[in-house]
Scaffold this motif. Structure first.
Motif, PDB file in Angstrom:
ATOM      1  N   VAL A 128       0.685  -1.206   0.080  1.00  0.00           N
ATOM      2  CA  VAL A 128      -0.040   0.021   0.018  1.00  0.00           C
ATOM      3  C   VAL A 128       0.964   1.343  -0.187  1.00  0.00           C
ATOM      4  CG1 VAL A 128      -2.035  -1.205   1.065  1.00  0.00           C
ATOM      5  CG2 VAL A 128      -0.329  -0.119   2.632  1.00  0.00           C
ATOM      6  N   GLY A 129       2.102   1.094  -0.057  1.00  0.00           N
ATOM      7  CA  GLY A 129       3.140   2.365  -0.199  1.00  0.00           C
ATOM      8  C   GLY A 129       2.792   3.324   1.152  1.00  0.00           C
ATOM      9  N   ASP A 130       2.463   4.625   0.554  1.00  0.00           N
ATOM     10  CA  ASP A 130       2.302   5.732   1.650  1.00  0.00           C
ATOM     11  C   ASP A 130       0.735   6.296   1.839  1.00  0.00           C
ATOM     12  OD1 ASP A 130       5.080   5.600   2.088  1.00  0.00           O
ATOM     13  OD2 ASP A 130       5.459   7.587   1.365  1.00  0.00           O
ATOM     14  N   GLY A 135      -2.321   2.425  11.731  1.00  0.00           N
ATOM     15  CA  GLY A 135      -2.964   3.237  12.713  1.00  0.00           C
ATOM     16  C   GLY A 135      -3.289   4.533  12.116  1.00  0.00           C
ATOM     17  N   GLY A 136      -2.789   4.819  10.771  1.00  0.00           N
ATOM     18  CA  GLY A 136      -2.791   6.076  10.225  1.00  0.00           C
ATOM     19  C   GLY A 136      -2.973   6.153   8.542  1.00  0.00           C
ATOM     20  N   CYS A 137      -2.756   7.219   7.988  1.00  0.00           N
ATOM     21  CA  CYS A 137      -2.582   7.124   6.583  1.00  0.00           C
ATOM     22  C   CYS A 137      -1.538   8.164   6.011  1.00  0.00           C
ATOM     23  CB  CYS A 137      -3.825   7.472   5.887  1.00  0.00           C
ATOM     24  SG  CYS A 137      -4.591   9.109   6.236  1.00  0.00           S
ATOM     25  N   GLY A 138      -1.151   8.280   4.756  1.00  0.00           N
ATOM     26  CA  GLY A 138      -0.041   9.188   4.016  1.00  0.00           C
ATOM     27  C   GLY A 138      -0.951  10.521   4.261  1.00  0.00           C
ATOM     28  N   ARG A 139       0.085  11.532   4.119  1.00  0.00           N
ATOM     29  CA  ARG A 139      -0.345  13.010   3.796  1.00  0.00           C
ATOM     30  C   ARG A 139      -1.015  13.205   2.652  1.00  0.00           C
ATOM     31  NH1 ARG A 139       1.902  17.348   7.370  1.00  0.00           N
ATOM     32  NH2 ARG A 139       2.922  16.270   9.100  1.00  0.00           N
ATOM     33  N   VAL A 140      -1.837  14.053   2.279  1.00  0.00           N
ATOM     34  CA  VAL A 140      -2.488  14.337   0.958  1.00  0.00           C
ATOM     35  C   VAL A 140      -1.571  15.348   0.046  1.00  0.00           C
ATOM     36  CG1 VAL A 140      -4.466  15.049  -0.542  1.00  0.00           C
ATOM     37  CG2 VAL A 140      -4.745  13.372   1.643  1.00  0.00           C
ATOM     38  N   PHE A 141      -0.452  15.064  -0.619  1.00  0.00           N
ATOM     39  CA  PHE A 141       0.469  16.008  -1.056  1.00  0.00           C
ATOM     40  C   PHE A 141      -0.017  16.609  -2.713  1.00  0.00           C
ATOM     41  CE2 PHE A 141       3.848  14.178   1.555  1.00  0.00           C
ATOM     42  CZ  PHE A 141       3.990  15.043   2.209  1.00  0.00           C
ATOM     43  N   GLU A 142      -0.532  15.460  -3.513  1.00  0.00           N
ATOM     44  CA  GLU A 142      -0.765  16.036  -4.756  1.00  0.00           C
ATOM     45  C   GLU A 142      -2.215  15.579  -5.199  1.00  0.00           C
ATOM     46  OE1 GLU A 142       2.075  13.582  -7.103  1.00  0.00           O
ATOM     47  OE2 GLU A 142       3.668  14.438  -6.062  1.00  0.00           O
ATOM     48  N   MET A 148      -8.194  10.576  -1.825  1.00  0.00           N
ATOM     49  CA  MET A 148      -7.493   9.873  -0.809  1.00  0.00           C
ATOM     50  C   MET A 148      -8.448   9.001   0.076  1.00  0.00           C
ATOM     51  SD  MET A 148      -4.322   9.150   0.377  1.00  0.00           S
ATOM     52  CE  MET A 148      -3.189   8.858   1.771  1.00  0.00           C
ATOM     53  N   HIS A 149      -9.681   9.532   0.519  1.00  0.00           N
ATOM     54  CA  HIS A 149     -10.630   8.783   1.117  1.00  0.00           C
ATOM     55  C   HIS A 149     -11.137   7.606   0.256  1.00  0.00           C
ATOM     56  CE1 HIS A 149     -15.156   8.464   2.350  1.00  0.00           C
ATOM     57  NE2 HIS A 149     -14.192   7.934   3.407  1.00  0.00           N
ATOM     58  N   GLY A 150     -11.325   7.907  -1.176  1.00  0.00           N
ATOM     59  CA  GLY A 150     -11.508   6.841  -2.080  1.00  0.00           C
ATOM     60  C   GLY A 150     -10.799   5.796  -1.987  1.00  0.00           C
ATOM     61  N   SER A 151      -9.387   6.109  -2.041  1.00  0.00           N
ATOM     62  CA  SER A 151      -8.057   5.142  -1.972  1.00  0.00           C
ATOM     63  C   SER A 151      -8.185   4.387  -0.801  1.00  0.00           C
ATOM     64  CB  SER A 151      -6.712   5.843  -2.057  1.00  0.00           C
ATOM     65  OG  SER A 151      -6.804   6.455  -3.450  1.00  0.00           O
ATOM     66  N   LEU A 152      -8.456   4.882   0.347  1.00  0.00           N
ATOM     67  CA  LEU A 152      -8.617   4.188   1.658  1.00  0.00           C
ATOM     68  C   LEU A 152      -9.780   3.333   1.948  1.00  0.00           C
ATOM     69  CD1 LEU A 152      -7.150   7.029   3.779  1.00  0.00           C
ATOM     70  CD2 LEU A 152      -6.089   5.007   3.516  1.00  0.00           C
ATOM     71  N   ALA A 247     -11.608  14.457   5.612  1.00  0.00           N
ATOM     72  CA  ALA A 247     -10.501  15.520   5.455  1.00  0.00           C
ATOM     73  C   ALA A 247     -10.586  16.341   6.771  1.00  0.00           C
ATOM     74  CB  ALA A 247     -11.474  16.473   4.332  1.00  0.00           C
ATOM     75  N   GLU A 248     -11.368  16.285   7.539  1.00  0.00           N
ATOM     76  CA  GLU A 248     -11.099  17.064   8.653  1.00  0.00           C
ATOM     77  C   GLU A 248     -10.034  16.469   9.562  1.00  0.00           C
ATOM     78  OE1 GLU A 248     -11.955  20.064   9.810  1.00  0.00           O
ATOM     79  OE2 GLU A 248     -11.140  19.967  11.759  1.00  0.00           O
ATOM     80  N   LEU A 249     -10.030  15.054   9.743  1.00  0.00           N
ATOM     81  CA  LEU A 249      -9.002  14.208  10.467  1.00  0.00           C
ATOM     82  C   LEU A 249      -7.658  14.430   9.782  1.00  0.00           C
ATOM     83  CD1 LEU A 249     -10.409  10.509  11.301  1.00  0.00           C
ATOM     84  CD2 LEU A 249     -10.307  12.529  12.729  1.00  0.00           C
ATOM     85  N   ARG A 250      -7.434  14.550   8.725  1.00  0.00           N
ATOM     86  CA  ARG A 250      -6.316  14.306   7.761  1.00  0.00           C
ATOM     87  C   ARG A 250      -5.744  15.677   8.307  1.00  0.00           C
ATOM     88  NH1 ARG A 250      -2.115  11.657   7.206  1.00  0.00           N
ATOM     89  NH2 ARG A 250      -1.345  13.586   8.223  1.00  0.00           N
TER      90      ARG A 250
END
Ligand code: ZN
Ligand code: FE
Length: 258
Positions: A128-130, A135-142, A148-152, A247-250
């Motif tokens: 799953v890379g980054d 316990g978490g997820c990657g930052r939304v950079f690009e 990101m929510h759809g990917s998770l 989005a709020e959590l991230r």
């Protein structure tokens, strides 16, 4: 039998190695650095037979040129990102067959952390890379928060016993944030204790399973009343959808002390 083992590189990256009994060719996922990978292979009498890349960040591709020079493996990676050395571009929905490993993997679109991030799923495993961390997820950079929510969500819908191979050891810091979000989550409290013990003994806390993440990772729990209430109280407004809770959590975690 398929064996999957990590080569730790830099301060907290894991390069995942896929090895099949009886074959001396392994597949390597996200070789951020070549030296430790080459040393681990030499020790075991193995060679690189294939490379898989999830996204273009340096800590995931930095070792590519050296591995290509030495082993000339086919290199699969996202077609939507420009990565020198990738000669088998792919995208979500593709299926690949790894030489010598008798292994087929489905490519999953995991955009969000980067614009073209992909994951690889097969044989009960997900690389799953980054995108997803323990316990978490990657930052939304690009990408966008929605992507990101759809990917998770795609990862959350995999069979619960699927092993999730994350690219970083970020678990303890992630779980501390998770417990600020859900102080009443008993499974989470148990997990923090287990992870503290593992880290005190310098053991990796990955892979995880989708089931464990569904129980303890707030970013996969955006539809739960407890997580939504925490996001609303942090934002000071009502938040109607799981995507907006995400989005709020991230954003909240981006400003969280590490
Ligand atoms: Zn990255
Ligand atoms: Fe990374």
């Amino acid at each position: 039998m398929l064996k999957i083992w990590p080569v730790p590189v830099f301060s907290d990256n894991y390069v995942w190695m896929l090895e099949r009994d009886g074959s001396d060719r392994v597949a390597v996922v996200d070789p951020g650095d070549a030296g430790p990978v080459i040393a681990a292979l030499a020790e075991r009498g193995l060679e690189v037979g294939a490379v898989l890349i999830t996204h273009h960040h340096r800590d995931h591709v930095g070792g590519l040129p050296e591995l290509i020079r030495r082993f000339h493996p086919p290199v699969w990676g996202p077609s939507a990102e420009s990565i020198q050395g990738v000669d088998r571009p792919l995208a979500g929905g593709d299926r690949i067959s790894l030489p010598g490993l008798d292994l087929e993997l489905d490519v999953v679109d995991l955009r969000g952390h980067t614009a073209g991030h992909v994951g690889f799923v097969g044989a009960g495993c997900a690389f799953v890379g980054d995108t997803l961390f323990a316990g978490g997820c990657g930052r939304v950079f690009e990408g966008t928060m929605e992507q990101m929510h759809g990917s998770l969500t795609r990862l959350a819908e995999l069979p619960p016993e699927t092993m999730a191979y994350c690219a970083h050891e970020y678990t303890l810091a992630n779980l501390r944030f998770a417990s600020a979000v859900e102080p009443g989550n008993g499974a989470l409290a148990d997990r923090i204790a287990a992870v503290e013990t593992a880290r005190a003994a310098s053991q990796p806390t990955v892979p995880s399973t989708i089931a464990y993440e569904l129980a303890t990772n707030p970013f996969l729990r955006c539809g739960e009343a407890s997580v939504r209430a925490a996001a609303e109280s942090h934002a000071g407004r009502s938040i109607p959808t799981p995507a907006e809770v995400f989005a709020e959590l991230r954003t909240w975690k981006d400003g969280w002390p590490a």
